[in-house]
Design an enzyme around this catalytic site. Structure first.
Site, PDB file in Angstrom:
ATOM      1  N   ARG A   1       0.823  -1.236  -0.087  1.00 41.43           N
ATOM      2  CA  ARG A   1      -0.036   0.090   0.016  1.00 41.43           C
ATOM      3  C   ARG A   1       0.661   1.203  -0.038  1.00 41.43           C
ATOM      4  NH1 ARG A   1      -3.702  -2.743   4.411  1.00 41.43           N
ATOM      5  NH2 ARG A   1      -2.102  -4.122   4.425  1.00 41.43           N
ATOM      6  N   GLY A   2       2.123   1.162   0.323  1.00 42.12           N
ATOM      7  CA  GLY A   2       3.117   2.275   0.471  1.00 42.12           C
ATOM      8  C   GLY A   2       3.165   3.092  -0.503  1.00 42.12           C
TER       9      GLY A   2
ATOM     10  N   ASP B   1      14.853  -0.630   0.258  1.00 37.53           N
ATOM     11  CA  ASP B   1      15.599  -0.880   1.274  1.00 37.53           C
ATOM     12  C   ASP B   1      16.495  -1.845   1.007  1.00 37.53           C
ATOM     13  OD1 ASP B   1      16.038  -0.163   4.057  1.00 37.53           O
ATOM     14  OD2 ASP B   1      14.690  -2.272   4.710  1.00 37.53           O
TER      15      ASP B   1
ATOM     16  N   GLY C   1      16.171  -4.243  -1.004  1.00 35.65           N
ATOM     17  CA  GLY C   1      16.010  -4.402  -2.493  1.00 35.65           C
ATOM     18  C   GLY C   1      15.508  -5.951  -2.873  1.00 35.65           C
TER      19      GLY C   1
ATOM     20  N   LYS D   1      17.152   3.947  -0.013  1.00 38.07           N
ATOM     21  CA  LYS D   1      17.890   3.696   1.569  1.00 38.07           C
ATOM     22  C   LYS D   1      19.034   2.830   0.945  1.00 38.07           C
ATOM     23  CE  LYS D   1      15.239   3.190   5.316  1.00 38.07           C
ATOM     24  NZ  LYS D   1      14.569   2.348   6.369  1.00 38.07           N
TER      25      LYS D   1
ATOM     26  N   ASP E   1       4.054   3.511   6.483  1.00 34.75           N
ATOM     27  CA  ASP E   1       3.222   3.573   7.696  1.00 34.75           C
ATOM     28  C   ASP E   1       4.084   3.013   8.853  1.00 34.75           C
ATOM     29  OD1 ASP E   1       3.815   0.868   6.563  1.00 34.75           O
ATOM     30  OD2 ASP E   1       2.748  -0.057   8.396  1.00 34.75           O
TER      31      ASP E   1
ATOM     32  N   ARG F   1       0.159   6.751   7.352  1.00 35.73           N
ATOM     33  CA  ARG F   1       0.441   6.863   5.887  1.00 35.73           C
ATOM     34  C   ARG F   1      -0.090   8.094   5.200  1.00 35.73           C
ATOM     35  NH1 ARG F   1       1.634   1.639   3.886  1.00 35.73           N
ATOM     36  NH2 ARG F   1       0.656  -0.002   4.978  1.00 35.73           N
TER      37      ARG F   1
HETATM   38  P1  IMP Z   1      12.885  -4.277   0.764  1.00 39.97           P
HETATM   39  O1  IMP Z   1      12.584  -5.617   0.248  1.00 39.97           O
HETATM   40  O2  IMP Z   1      14.046  -4.521   2.069  1.00 39.97           O
HETATM   41  O3  IMP Z   1      13.659  -3.447  -0.271  1.00 39.97           O
HETATM   42  O4  IMP Z   1      11.552  -3.550   1.589  1.00 39.97           O
HETATM   43  C1  IMP Z   1      10.909  -2.598   0.832  1.00 39.97           C
HETATM   44  C2  IMP Z   1       9.911  -2.420   1.753  1.00 39.97           C
HETATM   45  O5  IMP Z   1      10.123  -2.462   3.066  1.00 39.97           O
HETATM   46  C3  IMP Z   1       9.175  -1.292   1.397  1.00 39.97           C
HETATM   47  O6  IMP Z   1       8.181  -1.252   0.535  1.00 39.97           O
HETATM   48  C4  IMP Z   1       8.426  -1.034   2.757  1.00 39.97           C
HETATM   49  O7  IMP Z   1       7.183  -1.370   2.815  1.00 39.97           O
HETATM   50  C5  IMP Z   1       9.424  -1.635   3.723  1.00 39.97           C
HETATM   51  N1  IMP Z   1      10.278  -0.458   4.512  1.00 39.97           N
HETATM   52  C6  IMP Z   1      11.408  -0.496   4.361  1.00 39.97           C
HETATM   53  N2  IMP Z   1      11.909   0.499   4.948  1.00 39.97           N
HETATM   54  C7  IMP Z   1      11.084   1.185   5.787  1.00 39.97           C
HETATM   55  C8  IMP Z   1      10.902   2.264   6.331  1.00 39.97           C
HETATM   56  O8  IMP Z   1      11.910   3.193   6.688  1.00 39.97           O
HETATM   57  N3  IMP Z   1       9.761   2.708   6.854  1.00 39.97           N
HETATM   58  C9  IMP Z   1       8.501   2.014   6.534  1.00 39.97           C
HETATM   59  N4  IMP Z   1       8.558   0.907   5.717  1.00 39.97           N
HETATM   60  C10 IMP Z   1       9.954   0.392   5.391  1.00 39.97           C
HETATM   61 MG    MG Z   2       6.454  -0.978  -0.077  1.00 31.27          MG
END
Ligand code: IMP
Ligand code: MG
Length: 190
Positions: free
Chosen positions: A50-51, A111, A113, A139, A167, A173
């Site tokens: 939903r982000g 984040d 990835g 990030k 969130d 959000r």
């Molecule tokens: P990844 O697979 O680690 O890249 O995760 C990405 C997902 O983690 C994003 O779509 C967010 O839903 C969640 N996420 C990563 N960092 C944050 C943060 O700082 N705040 C809130 N959600 C985060």
């Molecule tokens: Mg997301």
């Protein structure tokens, strides 16, 4: 977080990292860049729920080429959790076929990835004409797998953020800015 006692976002806010003004300016720039790149071409935006919703709606208002949208939901994180397992499951699949379409995946934040890498892998098997990534936040310090990000809103440090689609246990959000979570007041469960 106790659902019967939802606090004001201010109780968790350390600082505003990206202001509403900065977001408005950057989404306009990104929309213009995408409009130039896809000029005369068809475009299909896919938002990961939903982000990515807030970002998608602001971005599309700044894209002048005709385009369609679709949504998908995947599970990677638990409620408020920080660790991305790399095991991604489709919870809600796309409505439309993406075969032969110019697709841009619109994400809130990248984040580790893992999530987006898995989604890209799945979508590639459906043979879109092109497939790019547009993420509001990057990030990069936490990256574990390489992700090609064509359109990037902001680079941010390794801090847990909320607002503008992101969130804290599903709340906040709606905030029009991106804020840093105060680690003394809120710990995302791992
Ligand atoms: P990844 O697979 O680690 O890249 O995760 C990405 C997902 O983690 C994003 O779509 C967010 O839903 C969640 N996420 C990563 N960092 C944050 C943060 O700082 N705040 C809130 N959600 C985060
Ligand atoms: Mg997301």
């Amino acid at each position: 977080m106790d659902e019967n006692n939802i606090k004001n976002y201010n109780d968790y806010l350390d600082e505003i990292l990206i202001s509403q003004k900065q977001i408005i300016k950057r989404t306009k720039e990104l929309g213009e860049e995408i409009s130039r790149d896809y000029s005369g071409q068809d475009l299909h935006l896919i938002c990961i729920l939903r982000g990515g919703v807030m970002f998608l709606t602001d971005l599309m208002r700044n894209i002048s080429v005709p385009h369609t949208i679709d949504f998908m939901a995947i599970s990677s994180y638990g409620v408020g959790g920080r660790k991305s397992s790399g095991a991604v499951r489709i919870k809600l699949d796309l409505n439309d076929d993406i075969f032969d379409k110019n697709v841009i995946l619109v994400e809130d934040i990248i984040d580790s990835g893992h999530t987006i890498a898995k989604v890209l892998e799945m979508l590639k098997t459906r043979k879109p004409k092109s497939l790019e990534v547009c993420s509001m936040l990057d990030k990069a310090a936490r990256r574990e797998v390489d992700v090609p990000i064509k359109y990037r809103g902001f680079d941010i440090e390794d801090k847990f953020v909320f607002g503008y689609g992101l969130d804290l246990d599903e709340y906040y959000r709606n905030l029009p800015f991106v804020g840093v979570v105060d680690p003394d007041k809120y710990t995302p469960p791992d």
